[in-house]
Design a protein around this motif. Structure first.
Motif, PDB file in Angstrom:
ATOM      1  N   GLU A   1       0.839  -1.203   0.000  1.00  0.00           N
ATOM      2  CA  GLU A   1       0.000   0.000   0.000  1.00  0.00           C
ATOM      3  C   GLU A   1       0.873   1.252   0.000  1.00  0.00           C
ATOM      4  O   GLU A   1       0.573   2.231  -0.699  1.00  0.00           O
ATOM      5  CB  GLU A   1      -0.928  -0.006   1.232  1.00  0.00           C
ATOM      6  N   ILE A   2       1.966   1.208   0.768  1.00  0.00           N
ATOM      7  CA  ILE A   2       2.883   2.350   0.804  1.00  0.00           C
ATOM      8  C   ILE A   2       3.494   2.592  -0.571  1.00  0.00           C
ATOM      9  O   ILE A   2       3.576   3.736  -1.034  1.00  0.00           O
ATOM     10  CB  ILE A   2       3.973   2.127   1.885  1.00  0.00           C
ATOM     11  N   GLU A   3       3.882   1.512  -1.239  1.00  0.00           N
ATOM     12  CA  GLU A   3       4.457   1.668  -2.588  1.00  0.00           C
ATOM     13  C   GLU A   3       3.445   2.312  -3.533  1.00  0.00           C
ATOM     14  O   GLU A   3       3.776   3.208  -4.305  1.00  0.00           O
ATOM     15  CB  GLU A   3       4.902   0.303  -3.141  1.00  0.00           C
ATOM     16  N   ASP A   4       2.198   1.835  -3.460  1.00  0.00           N
ATOM     17  CA  ASP A   4       1.133   2.388  -4.313  1.00  0.00           C
ATOM     18  C   ASP A   4       0.930   3.875  -4.044  1.00  0.00           C
ATOM     19  O   ASP A   4       0.804   4.680  -4.971  1.00  0.00           O
ATOM     20  CB  ASP A   4      -0.196   1.656  -4.062  1.00  0.00           C
ATOM     21  N   LEU A   5       0.899   4.217  -2.761  1.00  0.00           N
ATOM     22  CA  LEU A   5       0.666   5.618  -2.396  1.00  0.00           C
ATOM     23  C   LEU A   5       1.841   6.483  -2.828  1.00  0.00           C
ATOM     24  O   LEU A   5       1.656   7.610  -3.293  1.00  0.00           O
ATOM     25  CB  LEU A   5       0.425   5.740  -0.890  1.00  0.00           C
TER      26      LEU A   5
END
Lengths: 269, 269
Positions: free
Chosen positions: A58-62
């Protein structure tokens, strides 16, 4: 060599496992532990691991989303050269009380960006006000560097802070109601807070309505009440704005009462 | 009540600890476990918990940043009404081969946004091309809805997808080199992939250079080779683009070889 050591360690474990007291080996740190140091079972460990992986994805996506939404700023010289015209339609000018050495350097920007990031710019530019007609916005009491950093932040949510810059940007963020920048500066100032700068920071936070910084500074001050009255900044504050000093004492009193209630013991003299 | 239950549970644990076989209680699911189901020690559990908290805080920070960087789009009617002029300086027009029922509805936008999000718009608008002079960009072979969704995405990195829209936006993202949108559509199409739509999706992915979708579709197809030749889409593809069918067989063969090598056993007939 390392492998041999590992094999030896395993052997040791097996021998110990056979002894009376059963011990576990932690799948994470590989140390042995026994019942009173027990953490999770293997299933929960694996679940927690999966959760961590999900959070990291999720952090990578954000981060990718932030990178996509971030703007090159018309101030970014590297991009400026390569981008040719930047379609800017407004300029901001820093005007300070000091007599300028030359004419002030204007900071180019896009009305659409200013309007999108600040309700104050929105009101200023969408209603036929002076700034909207002239295409020039004068920003008072600010250095060119701070103005530049401010505009940059509106484009890419990034700023390189030191304490002075954090204060300057917090003032601009408060004035133009850019909440995200204000909270960014507040976090920075809280991280730099110590006994030495606590009184000045407290007065600054009070003046600019920076609640997080204010609370943190008050907490630092009330932890050091025995040294308070000896400080020069304290004496100056009593002179300049005694109301703020009263608030320090009120906070101290309330902290004492709370601590006493917590301890179920009477307030210390 | 709850506290009493907790105390009772602790007591139970202590009693059990004294029995011959020592068992642990997982701090997460509260079930008992023994040595071969051991996960982590308490220290590592607490560390992992802290890591999770940190990751969650990072996610909150990134979400706030996304919200700050996101634009209201000039297409967003709700904001459009309240924002008055949006300072747009270019319009996009959907032009399809079909004769239009009326004159096409233009989609307003900001050159600065288009240039910032797409290297193709950048080249188009910064070099004195037709589009730059006229302030009108014609987008061929696209519906008004898809164009509108495309422009919206450039402002706020959001799109409401169904399979048709994901395909339309992927085509636009490929054409205007908006990588973030392309990968967003690819993820969606992969999530919707099944045996029924795999051949069509495969051909589509091939045509539009969508590597992630292509690999996923090929994997679905090669898992169902026994049913492949009976499908209508297969027969059509052999007719229309036999090269793509050859690639399916090549992928199947390579999968078989890999599986065989993995199993250390000969390829099945």
């Amino acid at each position: 060599m390392q492998r041999a050591g590992f094999v030896a360690a395993r052997h040791e474990l097996e021998v110990e496992s056979e002894s009376e007291e059963e011990t576990m080996r932690c799948v994470s740190c590989q140390d042995q532990y026994d019942a009173d140091e027990a953490g999770t079972c293997k299933e929960c460990y694996e679940e927690a691991n999966e959760t961590e992986e999900e959070l990291k994805r999720e952090i990578e996506d954000l981060k990718a989303k932030v990178a996509f939404l971030r703007f090159w700023s018309p101030l970014d010289h590297h991009n400026h050269r390569s981008c040719g015209p930047c379609f800017t339609d407004v300029i901001l000018v820093a005007s300070s009380d000091e007599p300028p050495a030359g004419s002030p350097v204007p900071v180019p920007a896009h009305k659409a960006i200013l309007v999108s990031r600040s309700p104050v710019f929105k009101a200023m530019l969408e209603n036929e006000m002076e700034e909207s007609r002239s295409g020039t916005i004068k920003i008072g009491d600010v250095s060119y560097d701070a103005l530049r950093a401010f505009v940059n932040y509106l484009y890419n949510a990034e700023a390189c802070l030191d304490e002075q810059m954090a204060c300057d940007l917090l003032v601009l963020a408060e004035k133009y109601q850019v909440k995200h920048l204000k909270s960014y500066c507040e976090k920075f100032l809280v991280s730099k807070l110590n006994w030495e700068n606590s009184i000045i920071t407290y007065a600054f936070a009070h003046q600019h309505n920076a609640k997080t910084v204010l609370d943190a500074a008050l907490s630092t001050i009330t932890d050091n009440m025995d040294k308070l009255t000896k400080r020069e900044e304290y004496v100056e504050l009593v002179e300049k704005d005694p109301r703020l000093v009263v608030e320090i004492y009120e906070a101290y009193l309330s902290k004492q009462v709370n601590t006493a209630a917590h301890k179920d013991s009477p307030v210390k003299p």
